[in-house]
Design an enzyme around this catalytic site. Structure first.
Site, mmCIF file in Angstrom:
data_model
loop_
_atom_site.group_PDB
_atom_site.id
_atom_site.type_symbol
_atom_site.label_atom_id
_atom_site.label_comp_id
_atom_site.label_asym_id
_atom_site.label_seq_id
_atom_site.Cartn_x
_atom_site.Cartn_y
_atom_site.Cartn_z
ATOM 1 N N LEU A 101 0.852 -1.194 0.000
ATOM 2 C CA LEU A 101 0.000 0.000 0.000
ATOM 3 C C LEU A 101 0.886 1.241 0.000
ATOM 4 C CD1 LEU A 101 -2.586 -1.094 2.736
ATOM 5 C CD2 LEU A 101 -2.943 -1.100 0.261
ATOM 6 N N HIS A 102 0.641 2.137 -0.961
ATOM 7 C CA HIS A 102 1.444 3.356 -0.992
ATOM 8 C C HIS A 102 0.670 4.576 -1.480
ATOM 9 C CE1 HIS A 102 1.669 2.229 -5.231
ATOM 10 N NE2 HIS A 102 2.046 3.472 -5.489
#
Length: 366
Positions: free
Chosen positions: A209-210
């Site tokens: 997740l970014h």
């Protein structure tokens, strides 16, 4: 005596760009009709991009390093434009090839176009419809000035046709990221890499997740980590976490569950070795949506939109949105054996770079 073969510049600014450029370098070397220079803008300075990194990809070190890292979007765009314009005074190519949707893609395309150098865009036509994504702006502006469009999936052609691009400059070639994936996958099969964590888990999920919508701000981060922690109650989770996300956890006092195995960001081969055997991948990454589809690994995407709809229409990806209940439901369907199987899209056969080089050689009269 100077070579009469046309010269192309291959522009890369961040690690994912090199994954897409690498198959083109190999195809250019094999074809032989075109000269090339690999230009690293330095948009992302990564200490791990050492000799071993380029050896893994099967490509030489960059011919030019522009050193344009750091700064705001505007500062970085300006620095790259100035540095690339200066380079064109000593190395003027017959074509500038940009890939993907990073700042370097936009900046070098603008400079080349104003210098009357043809621009070729690899991964053209992708659209999320989300103007809050910097990448979406980069895609739109780059495609507005591109001369030759290399398309990865049907939606890309539809968008470009809707935007008025002539049919004779649109090329359905497949995906260079998949070329690279299959190349590296073959290396892993030939020389397996032992992984102690992986060996100790009967089955596991991989999380990346970014996106700002998931990790920027306390509310977004708590929601996203809440999903990860709940998923970890059903299956061990392996989570290579960006330092910025780790800092957010510390700042806001957010804890991950006991069944979440945190890792630092992984090198390409180590990460491929991890996710290719995962029961499930939960991500907000565009590239990983495509790579999981190419290998048939079940993927749940925690985003409201995707610029890669073929991964949902044909592949193993489920676009679950960002509501925790919907994301967890999609994940649990996979864990219960009801996940999508999907198929690999047309032309995702490892030969996209060869098709691109053939078109460039024809266009440049090589």
């Amino acid at each position: 005596m100077a070579s009469t073969r046309p010269l192309i510049h291959l522009i890369a600014g961040a690690r994912p760009n090199f994954m897409k450029i690498a198959p083109m370098v190999r195809a250019l070397q094999q074809d032989g009709r075109l000269r090339f220079e690999l230009i690293h803008t330095g948009q992302h300075f990564d200490h791990d991009m050492n000799d071993v990194f380029f050896q893994e990809l099967g490509i030489p070190q960059p011919d030019q390093r522009l050193g344009c890292g750091g700064g705001s979007h505007a500062e970085q765009t300006g620095k790259i434009m100035l540095a690339y314009e200066a380079l064109l005074q000593t190395s003027r190519p017959d074509c500038c090839v940009v890939v993907g949707d990073v700042t370097s893609t936009l900046a070098c395309a603008l400079v080349a176009k104003k210098a009357q150098i043809p621009v070729a865009h690899v991964e053209a036509g992708l659209r999320s419809g989300d103007m809050a994504m910097p990448e979406e702006i980069n895609r739109l502006v780059t495609d507005a000035i591109t001369d030759w469009f290399f398309i990865t999936e049907p939606s890309g052609r539809l968008h470009l046709e809707k935007e008025g691009k002539p049919a004779d400059v649109l090329y359905d070639v497949g995906h260079v990221m998949v070329d690279n994936l299959l190349y590296q996958q073959a290396k892993l099969v030939a020389q397996p890499q032992p992984d102690a964590l992986k060996a100790g888990l009967e089955r596991y999920a991989v999380v990346t997740l970014h996106r700002p919508s998931n990790v920027d701000g306390e509310d977004n981060l708590r929601r996203a980590i809440g999903v990860v922690n709940q998923l970890a109650e059903d299956i061990p989770v392996v989570f290579p976490m960006h330092p910025r996300t780790r800092k957010g956890l510390e700042t806001h006092g957010i804890a991950v569950g006991a069944n979440v195995h945190l890792l630092t960001p992984q090198p390409y081969m180590a990460f491929l070795n991890l996710w290719r055997d995962a029961t499930l991948v939960l991500t907000d990454s565009g590239g990983l949506q495509e790579e999981t589809t190419a290998l048939g690994v079940p993927c749940v995407t925690m985003r409201e939109t995707t610029e890669r709809p073929v991964t949902v229409d044909e592949g193993s990806n489920v676009l679950a949105g960002t509501d925790p209940a919907n994301v967890l439901a999609a994940c649990r369907a996979v864990l219960a054996g009801h996940g999508k199987k999907g198929r690999r899209p047309a032309l995702w056969d490892g030969k996209a770079a060869e098709r691109i080089v053939a078109v460039l050689a024809e266009r440049l009269g090589a």
